[in-house]
Scaffold this active site. Structure first.
Site, mmCIF file in Angstrom:
data_model
loop_
_atom_site.group_PDB
_atom_site.id
_atom_site.type_symbol
_atom_site.label_atom_id
_atom_site.label_comp_id
_atom_site.label_asym_id
_atom_site.label_seq_id
_atom_site.Cartn_x
_atom_site.Cartn_y
_atom_site.Cartn_z
ATOM 1 N N HIS A 131 -10.113 0.364 -20.028
ATOM 2 C CA HIS A 131 -10.925 0.470 -18.659
ATOM 3 C C HIS A 131 -9.720 0.684 -17.480
ATOM 4 O O HIS A 131 -9.128 -0.201 -17.221
ATOM 5 C CB HIS A 131 -11.740 -0.327 -18.206
ATOM 6 C CG HIS A 131 -12.559 -0.106 -17.076
ATOM 7 N ND1 HIS A 131 -13.824 0.883 -17.294
ATOM 8 C CD2 HIS A 131 -12.623 -0.131 -15.758
ATOM 9 C CE1 HIS A 131 -14.336 0.908 -16.113
ATOM 10 N NE2 HIS A 131 -13.600 0.270 -15.113
ATOM 11 N N CYS A 132 -9.601 1.955 -16.886
ATOM 12 C CA CYS A 132 -8.503 2.382 -16.038
ATOM 13 C C CYS A 132 -9.306 2.002 -14.535
ATOM 14 O O CYS A 132 -10.052 2.622 -14.275
ATOM 15 C CB CYS A 132 -7.940 3.495 -16.102
ATOM 16 S SG CYS A 132 -6.804 3.894 -14.756
ATOM 17 N N PRO A 133 -8.726 0.855 -13.845
ATOM 18 C CA PRO A 133 -9.137 0.835 -12.343
ATOM 19 C C PRO A 133 -9.005 1.833 -11.539
ATOM 20 O O PRO A 133 -9.548 2.196 -10.406
ATOM 21 C CB PRO A 133 -8.714 -0.681 -12.065
ATOM 22 C CG PRO A 133 -7.526 -0.582 -12.937
ATOM 23 C CD PRO A 133 -7.546 0.023 -13.957
ATOM 24 N N GLY A 136 -11.690 4.282 -12.020
ATOM 25 C CA GLY A 136 -12.797 3.586 -12.121
ATOM 26 C C GLY A 136 -13.588 3.905 -13.373
ATOM 27 O O GLY A 136 -15.039 3.964 -13.397
#
Length: 486
Positions: A131-133, A136
């Site tokens: 999950h890439c912040p 998002g």
């Protein structure tokens, strides 16, 4: 641990990641053009039409791919209503379930191969990478092509921006270093170039490293999570080969891991084509119309996102990911207090609860339960103190201390760290929602990787005669194999 892929770990900071990325693009992409075009004393002068056209085309491609990486749905599994309602049918031998799958407790549904439950997206993601912040969004089966294109165009724009910036730094500063200050660039231009240089260097370095690691994973056919699992598996094998049997020290099984090869690496070209959803390499880097693979929800358990071609290096299909011996050990020891039935005598009939007892009887029963809880807490504290004593003795062993500095002891998915200090939790995986290797469908025991225990080879599964938690099935299997009757 905070790094390029996982972003800030401080609670609440990740919501500012996307605005920060947009602000950085605006600063490097548009403020720089304003500075170059308005600073007449900054040689070699304003941007040419060709330079402006190329730079702005790269910025448009960057914005398009970033928007797609942020907004494209990472994918969601849709099971037929009958399959989800009739879950106990799949848990029996001969049910309609898949050959091998995990079970997601939060989704209350089977978990196909290479899928993980994302704690941010709150669902199981097909072929989850992480999950890439910064977007998002999850980097997954459906979003990986857009994420890769975003990295490619971002690095291309940064490289071209570096050419524009360093040309002005050379001709505007270095070439005029002997000229009086009042004839050179203004203070504002110098300050702007300095800030742009610092921001460019940090961004270029970070995104170039991220691009290299992403391309490497792309060519090898591995996700970041699978690389983490492979590194953990290699660590377990190394400990086993060195005779450092961590799991047998407490007498709970003596697990020896069996080597499992990564099964989804089918060659560079096949890996890249599968990830991009097409063999036409001309479409791989199109900012618009490039497309990508889509999960096939019309045919559950078949098609894209549900099944993956294996290379045949292992003895059986479905052996990845390798089992975690530490997790199996805890479950075989009684599930670590996860399920009270593991400590109960299941063959003993329980008296029915009398809801018409007097208040005094209820108070007496409540006090009795308090005493039982206190006794259990004391036993846990005693067990913890015994572990501390064992660790203290091991720390006195110089050989053990030297080995522990080179390899971390295996723990559960939340605590074990790879060489970069990352855990599955850092990648966005909700490790608490995964049942251990065991959606007990048809033929599961034949497809699971074997684990060598003190009593022989075991696949980590229990008898599939009841709809009970997997930990209880494993406990019964151990009791049965040891000939112990409760």
């Amino acid at each position: 641990m905070t790094n390029l892929q996982t972003g800030p770990t401080t609670r609440g900071l990740q919501r500012f990641a996307i605005p920060a990325v947009c602000g950085l693009i605006i600063f490097l992409g548009y403020y720089s053009q304003y500075l170059f075009n308005t600073s007449a004393d900054l040689a070699p002068g304003p941007l040419t039409c060709r330079e402006s056209l190329i730079f702005n085309i790269l910025l448009v491609c960057l914005w398009l791919t970033y928007y797609q990486a942020c907004t494209v749905d990472p994918g969601q599994y849709k099971f037929p209503p009958k399959e989800k309602e009739d879950g106990d049918n799949n848990n029996k031998r001969g049910g309609r379930g898949p050959q091998k799958a995990k079970w997601c407790k939060k989704c209350d549904a089977p978990k196909p191969p290479r899928a993980h439950h994302c704690r941010h997206c709150a669902r199981c993601i097909p072929r989850m990478d992480h999950h890439c912040p910064w977007t998002g969004n999850c980097v997954s089966l459906q979003t990986f092509p857009h994420f890769l294109r975003f990295l490619v165009y971002t690095n291309a724009a940064l490289v071209y921006f570096a050419r524009l910036l360093w040309t002005r730094l050379y001709y505007g500063l270095w070439d005029q270093r002997h000229v009086p200050a009042y004839l050179g660039p203004s203070v504002g231009a110098l300050l702007g170039c300095t800030m742009l240089s610092i921001a460019w260097f940090a961004t270029q370095f970070a995104l170039m490293v991220l691009l290299v690691t992403t391309v490497r994973s792309w060519m090898l056919g591995k996700t970041m999570i699978e690389e983490w699992e492979a590194e953990r598996h290699e660590t377990l094998l190394a400990r086993s080969y060195d005779g450092d049997d961590y799991w047998g020290a407490d007498g709970h099984g003596g697990f020896v891991p069996v080597k499992v090869e990564f099964p989804y690496d089918n060659g560079f070209w096949s890996n890249m084509a599968q990830a991009m959803g097409t063999n036409n390499f001309l479409r791989w880097f199109l900012p618009v119309g490039g497309g990508g693979p889509k999960i096939s929800n019309d045919t559950p358990w078949k098609g894209t996102g549900w099944e993956y071609e294996e290379n045949g290096f292992n003895d059986r299909v479905g052996m990845w990911p390798p089992p975690d011996p530490e997790k199996l050990r805890r479950e075989r020891a009684g599930a670590g207090g996860k399920w009270p039935g593991a400590r109960e005598n299941l063959n003993t009939e329980k008296p029915e609860v009398d809801y018409y007892r007097s208040s005094e009887d209820m108070k007496t029963a409540f006090k009795r339960r308090q005493q039982e809880d206190l006794r259990r807490r004391q036993q846990r504290r005693q067990h913890s103190s015994e572990e501390d004593e064992i660790m203290a003795e091991l720390e006195e062993d110089e050989g053990y201390e030297q080995r522990s500095r080179t390899r971390s002891p295996p723990q559960d998915g939340r605590a074990w760290m790879n060489s970069e200090g990352d855990t599955l939790w850092d990648y966005g995986v909700d490790v608490d929602e995964e049942e251990n290797y065991g959606y007990p469908g048809q033929g599961v025991s034949e497809s699971l990787p074997l684990v060598k225990t003190a009593t022989g080879y075991n696949d980590g599964q229990g008898d599939e005669d009841e709809d009970v938690p997997l930990a209880e099935l494993i406990r019964r299997r151990k009791v049965k194999s040891n000939g112990v009757h409760e």
